[in-house]
Design a protein around this motif. Structure first.
Motif, short mmCIF file in Angstrom:
data_model
loop_
_atom_site.label_atom_id
_atom_site.label_comp_id
_atom_site.label_asym_id
_atom_site.label_seq_id
_atom_site.Cartn_x
_atom_site.Cartn_y
_atom_site.Cartn_z
N ALA A 193 0.95 -1.24 -0.06
CA ALA A 193 0.06 0.06 0.01
C ALA A 193 0.85 1.42 0.04
O ALA A 193 0.43 2.19 -0.52
CB ALA A 193 -0.95 -0.08 1.41
N ALA A 194 2.17 1.06 0.71
CA ALA A 194 2.99 2.22 0.82
C ALA A 194 3.90 2.55 -0.40
O ALA A 194 4.69 3.23 -0.50
CB ALA A 194 4.04 2.22 1.89
N GLY A 195 3.80 1.62 -1.42
CA GLY A 195 4.53 1.42 -2.69
C GLY A 195 6.09 0.81 -2.28
O GLY A 195 6.93 1.40 -3.07
N MET A 196 6.54 0.37 -1.30
CA MET A 196 7.85 -0.03 -0.90
C MET A 196 8.33 -1.07 -1.65
O MET A 196 7.32 -2.02 -1.97
CB MET A 196 7.88 -0.15 0.38
CG MET A 196 7.27 0.89 1.52
SD MET A 196 7.21 0.56 3.10
CE MET A 196 9.00 0.39 3.75
N LYS A 197 9.44 -1.25 -2.04
CA LYS A 197 10.11 -2.27 -2.71
C LYS A 197 10.72 -3.18 -1.65
O LYS A 197 11.26 -2.70 -0.78
CB LYS A 197 11.12 -1.72 -3.72
CG LYS A 197 10.32 -1.00 -4.65
CD LYS A 197 11.27 -0.79 -5.79
CE LYS A 197 10.94 0.22 -7.22
NZ LYS A 197 9.68 -0.47 -7.73
N TYR A 198 10.60 -4.57 -2.03
CA TYR A 198 11.24 -5.33 -1.00
C TYR A 198 11.40 -6.93 -1.62
O TYR A 198 10.76 -7.16 -2.66
CB TYR A 198 10.61 -5.68 0.21
CG TYR A 198 8.96 -6.23 -0.06
CD1 TYR A 198 8.54 -7.66 -0.30
CD2 TYR A 198 7.93 -5.11 -0.32
CE1 TYR A 198 7.29 -7.79 -0.49
CE2 TYR A 198 6.63 -5.62 -0.59
CZ TYR A 198 6.55 -7.01 -0.66
OH TYR A 198 4.91 -7.41 -0.89
N ASP A 199 12.34 -7.73 -1.26
CA ASP A 199 12.57 -9.12 -1.62
C ASP A 199 11.31 -9.86 -1.13
O ASP A 199 11.40 -10.27 -0.14
CB ASP A 199 13.98 -9.40 -1.19
CG ASP A 199 14.09 -11.01 -1.79
OD1 ASP A 199 13.39 -11.48 -2.61
OD2 ASP A 199 15.39 -11.28 -1.79
N PRO A 200 10.49 -10.31 -2.02
CA PRO A 200 9.21 -11.20 -1.70
C PRO A 200 9.66 -12.52 -1.23
O PRO A 200 8.87 -13.50 -0.78
CB PRO A 200 8.41 -11.27 -2.74
CG PRO A 200 9.35 -11.35 -3.93
CD PRO A 200 10.60 -10.34 -3.50
#
Length: 252
Positions: free
Chosen positions: A113-120
């Motif tokens: 929702a915050a548009g944050m990028k992360y390794d899923p």
């Protein structure tokens, strides 16, 4: 702080040192067969809880017992999960993993929702794991778990929660508006009722909680090697017979 409380806290300091000494060679007593997950998770929680106890002591020595409420509350929560592991074993670990799935999903939803990028990668593995439903899952919520272990712990935990979060109860320690036409503001927490401040006993509270957690963790070790030393530490530290008989506050 009264002389009795000071003496009680001094005994608690010695007790905490003795409890820490017990853990120096804990790996020697690791279970060697069966499902060792309760032992591993239990140790992780106990090690973290010991650091919470250190934080309580540091805050006490600087005059911040009131502000140590989040640490005391965290100690109660760690204690509850350690004793849950000692009683339900692998079923408790499975339930904790189920709770991890839910918390990871909430974290993932918030990040998305915050548009944050992360390794899923890790989140995908956690989500894909099949964990069957179990009656023990209810104990991922602290209230039923603490009610099962000890109504006293539940009451104390709720009390600490009032100071661990922004609440009207917490705010009221810093002003007095009882006098007609005037209000007094405080820079330090001040009790209006004249009752002795319970948090003055923070070191003893930390000692009692950590002792109870270690009594539970001892059941996860091969041969329960700490039993006799724990009893001596409890006696020297001023824990009463009811506390040691039940591994913590006696059920009502």
């Amino acid at each position: 702080m009264t002389d009795d409380v000071t003496a009680e806290n001094q005994r608690a300091y010695r007790g905490l040192e003795q409890l820490a000494a017990l853990t120096e060679h804990v790996a020697r007593h690791a279970p060697t067969d069966g499902d060792i997950r309760p032992y591993l998770v239990g140790w992780g929680l106990l090690a973290a809880m010991q650091r919470q106890a250190h934080a309580v002591i540091l805050l006490h020595r600087k005059g911040f017992d009131h502000e140590a409420a989040p640490n005391r509350r965290a100690m109660i929560e760690h204690l509850a999960q350690i004793r849950w592991l000692s009683e339900d074993g692998p079923a408790a670990v499975d339930s904790m993993n189920r709770a991890l799935q839910h918390s990871q999903q909430r974290l993932r939803d918030a990040a998305d929702a915050a548009g944050m990028k992360y390794d899923p990668t890790i989140a995908d593995v956690v989500k894909a794991t099949e964990i069957p439903a179990h009656p023990a899952n209810q104990y991922n919520n602290l209230s039923p778990l603490l009610a099962r272990l000890s109504p006293v712990l539940l009451a104390v935990w709720r009390g600490e929660t009032q100071l661990a979060h922004p609440t009207l109860t917490g705010a009221a320690f810093f002003y007095d508006d009882r006098a007609e036409g005037s209000t007094t503001l405080f820079y330090e927490p001040t009790r209006r009722d004249g009752v002795e401040e319970p948090s003055d006993r923070s070191p003893f509270i930390a000692f009692a909680l950590l002792w109870s957690a270690m009594e539970g963790f001892n059941r996860l070790l091969k041969g329960e090697p700490w039993t006799q030393r724990l009893q001596r530490i409890a006696h020297d530290g001023g824990l009463d017979d009811q506390w040691t008989a039940h591994g913590g506050p006696a059920p009502s």
